[in-house]
Write an enzyme that holds these catalytic residues in place. Sequence first.
Site, mmCIF file in Angstrom:
data_model
loop_
_atom_site.group_PDB
_atom_site.id
_atom_site.type_symbol
_atom_site.label_atom_id
_atom_site.label_comp_id
_atom_site.label_asym_id
_atom_site.label_seq_id
_atom_site.Cartn_x
_atom_site.Cartn_y
_atom_site.Cartn_z
ATOM 1 N N ASP A 22 -49.566 55.709 -30.828
ATOM 2 C CA ASP A 22 -50.444 56.764 -30.305
ATOM 3 C C ASP A 22 -51.714 56.212 -29.643
ATOM 4 O OD1 ASP A 22 -48.584 58.578 -31.121
ATOM 5 O OD2 ASP A 22 -49.644 59.203 -32.923
ATOM 6 N N CYS A 25 -38.372 65.996 -26.034
ATOM 7 C CA CYS A 25 -39.752 65.530 -26.004
ATOM 8 C C CYS A 25 -39.921 64.517 -24.884
ATOM 9 C CB CYS A 25 -40.112 64.899 -27.337
ATOM 10 S SG CYS A 25 -41.790 64.306 -27.400
ATOM 11 N N LYS A 37 -55.277 65.508 -36.745
ATOM 12 C CA LYS A 37 -54.231 66.513 -36.498
ATOM 13 C C LYS A 37 -52.948 66.165 -37.241
ATOM 14 C CE LYS A 37 -51.654 65.870 -32.809
ATOM 15 N NZ LYS A 37 -50.208 65.796 -32.701
ATOM 16 N N ASN A 38 -52.547 64.884 -37.173
ATOM 17 C CA ASN A 38 -51.251 64.520 -37.747
ATOM 18 C C ASN A 38 -51.252 64.470 -39.270
ATOM 19 O OD1 ASN A 38 -50.170 64.519 -35.240
ATOM 20 N ND2 ASN A 38 -50.129 62.287 -34.994
ATOM 21 N N ARG A 48 -36.323 62.051 -29.918
ATOM 22 C CA ARG A 48 -36.976 62.141 -31.241
ATOM 23 C C ARG A 48 -36.021 62.822 -32.211
ATOM 24 N NH1 ARG A 48 -43.044 63.926 -30.596
ATOM 25 N NH2 ARG A 48 -43.105 63.178 -32.714
ATOM 26 N N ARG A 60 -54.189 69.708 -27.280
ATOM 27 C CA ARG A 60 -53.378 69.821 -28.498
ATOM 28 C C ARG A 60 -53.871 68.853 -29.568
ATOM 29 N NH1 ARG A 60 -47.036 70.374 -27.149
ATOM 30 N NH2 ARG A 60 -47.068 70.690 -29.383
HETATM 31 C C1 EPZ Z 1 -45.348 61.075 -35.895
HETATM 32 O O1 EPZ Z 1 -44.186 61.597 -35.240
HETATM 33 C C2 EPZ Z 1 -46.522 61.580 -35.123
HETATM 34 N N1 EPZ Z 1 -46.514 63.034 -35.134
HETATM 35 C C3 EPZ Z 1 -46.482 61.065 -33.701
HETATM 36 O O2 EPZ Z 1 -47.688 61.468 -33.071
HETATM 37 C C4 EPZ Z 1 -46.432 59.523 -33.730
HETATM 38 O O3 EPZ Z 1 -46.303 59.038 -32.413
HETATM 39 C C5 EPZ Z 1 -45.260 59.058 -34.579
HETATM 40 O O4 EPZ Z 1 -45.333 59.664 -35.901
HETATM 41 C C6 EPZ Z 1 -45.183 57.559 -34.751
HETATM 42 O O5 EPZ Z 1 -46.338 57.101 -35.370
HETATM 43 C C7 EPZ Z 1 -46.991 63.679 -36.190
HETATM 44 O O6 EPZ Z 1 -47.421 63.110 -37.169
HETATM 45 C C8 EPZ Z 1 -47.019 65.154 -36.112
HETATM 46 P P1 EPZ Z 1 -41.373 59.169 -36.532
HETATM 47 P P2 EPZ Z 1 -42.790 61.558 -35.992
HETATM 48 O O7 EPZ Z 1 -40.364 60.030 -37.194
HETATM 49 O O8 EPZ Z 1 -42.983 61.668 -37.438
HETATM 50 C C9 EPZ Z 1 -37.287 57.376 -34.863
HETATM 51 C C10 EPZ Z 1 -49.020 62.152 -31.237
HETATM 52 O O9 EPZ Z 1 -49.267 61.842 -30.042
HETATM 53 N N2 EPZ Z 1 -36.646 58.407 -35.709
HETATM 54 O O10 EPZ Z 1 -42.211 58.294 -37.403
HETATM 55 O O11 EPZ Z 1 -41.895 62.534 -35.323
HETATM 56 C C11 EPZ Z 1 -38.057 57.991 -33.710
HETATM 57 O O12 EPZ Z 1 -37.225 58.272 -32.609
HETATM 58 C C12 EPZ Z 1 -47.667 61.925 -31.756
HETATM 59 O O13 EPZ Z 1 -49.856 62.665 -31.998
HETATM 60 C C13 EPZ Z 1 -35.283 58.401 -35.865
HETATM 61 O O14 EPZ Z 1 -34.570 57.549 -35.317
HETATM 62 O O15 EPZ Z 1 -42.315 60.082 -35.631
HETATM 63 C C14 EPZ Z 1 -39.085 56.910 -33.431
HETATM 64 O O16 EPZ Z 1 -38.507 55.900 -32.665
HETATM 65 C C15 EPZ Z 1 -46.518 62.137 -30.918
HETATM 66 N N3 EPZ Z 1 -34.707 59.362 -36.649
HETATM 67 C C16 EPZ Z 1 -39.379 56.354 -34.835
HETATM 68 O O17 EPZ Z 1 -38.258 56.724 -35.636
HETATM 69 C C17 EPZ Z 1 -35.448 60.302 -37.289
HETATM 70 O O18 EPZ Z 1 -34.871 61.140 -38.005
HETATM 71 C C18 EPZ Z 1 -40.651 56.881 -35.473
HETATM 72 O O19 EPZ Z 1 -40.645 58.307 -35.422
HETATM 73 C C19 EPZ Z 1 -36.838 60.299 -37.134
HETATM 74 C C20 EPZ Z 1 -37.425 59.342 -36.334
#
Ligand code: EPZ
Length: 432
Positions: free
Chosen positions: A308, A116, A22-23, A121, A400
Amino acid sequence: MKVFRIEGGTPLQGTIEVSGAKNAALPILAATLLTPEPCVIRNVPNLSDIRLMAELLETLGANVERLDANTWKVEAKKLTPVAPYELVKQMRASICLLGPLVGRLRKAQVSFPGGCVIGPRPIDLHIKGLRKLNCEVSIEAGFVNVDASEIEGSDVFMGGRMGSTVTGTANVVMAAVLTPGITHIENAAAEPEISDLCNMLVSMGAKIEGIGGHHLIIEGVKKLHGTNHSIISDRIEAGTYLMGAAMSGGDLTVKNVPCAYIRALLDRFEDSGIDLEMGQNQIRINTEPKKLRPVDTITLPFPGFPTDLQAQMCSLMTLVDGLSIITERIYPNRFMHVPELQRMGADIAIEGNSAIIKGVESLSGAPVMASDLRASAALVIAAISAKGESWIQRIYHIERGYERIHQKLAELNIKIDRLDDSDMPASIKGLV
Ligand code: EPZ
């Protein structure tokens, strides 16, 4: 609303096949907007989030056709830059439309994604990245507005307090492939889903070096062409079923496993004493929790242990004799599964961003509430391994991200029914 009723006690036994990731599929479907030519995307899991992304692409003006359950054709001849709140609010990953709209139209207006349950996030790094490419970004009336008329290649450091960002990297990559000049993305997320996206973009004519690493070098091209791409298989789904088998004492062959993408999990399995039979893209696991050693786990960006799979690891360790500590470094509050596992008899204490788990003899089935996708997966494997009946509410979360989970488990003779919540006995309805 639908619920699962699971009668525990039947181990995961037999063969199960992993679906497309999915991701990876979500940003790849968004990337089809980068060309007016048709793109055919295969091995797309049939999930509600994917159907929502298809709806978003249509709203933006693309012609979207579902060729079969797992194949989509997108042709984005004409586009509008506005991704509305009504759709974006339903799925945070919609923010990955920002990059393609900027790349193709030099303009984007994407509703700011909502809150979320797994913790804050933010999208500050997405915005920082686009600003580095000389885009003007403002937040107004709940929208992220990007004016990219002066966009140019640049050096971008995609890091923040919590390290790299997966979707932030995807956005900058998708904007940069059609941006004049050279863009260096340092501290890029190296998750396999990002590599899949980059490989898809290369198949459309993009110039990207360093795929799979933390330093991506992108030379902007004037246009991209259509493609035919197959999505990688889902490492998180694979890991979930492997842990379900270990927890329930099963003998399971998991097919279509992207072995290279789940090394961190395999390493934890090895430390725990799980013997695996490794084959070509498949793994056979045959064990039981009583034979395992407790292991400590820390979630980290790829190739570290994925956040995850953290909830599922918590579930597994509840039945492993001894003490294990699971530390969450990506989403420090992602422990909503813990109170539900406690309802089933698990002995878990939360200390800061760690779960301290003391293995118990057995779990007992209970009515529980799913709070997010991976927390629900943890509850499903716990329910399968527990004694007695569990009712899992709000299963729309699990649907989902896990294609046909109910059928896949039923085919393994797991006693699982997908029912209406009105079918729940009155005696337990008020309990959760
Ligand atoms: C992706 O989310 C995945 N979603 C998530 O999958 C997964 O948990 C996550 O990566 C981490 O591996 C998709 O790919 C659609 P990040 P993403 O930006 O990209 C911080 C699932 O269950 N951050 O890599 O949104 C954030 O708060 C899920 O399938 C900032 O600080 O995650 C987190 O602590 C849910 N500022 C870390 O970085 C930003 O602008 C990693 O988040 C962006 C993120």
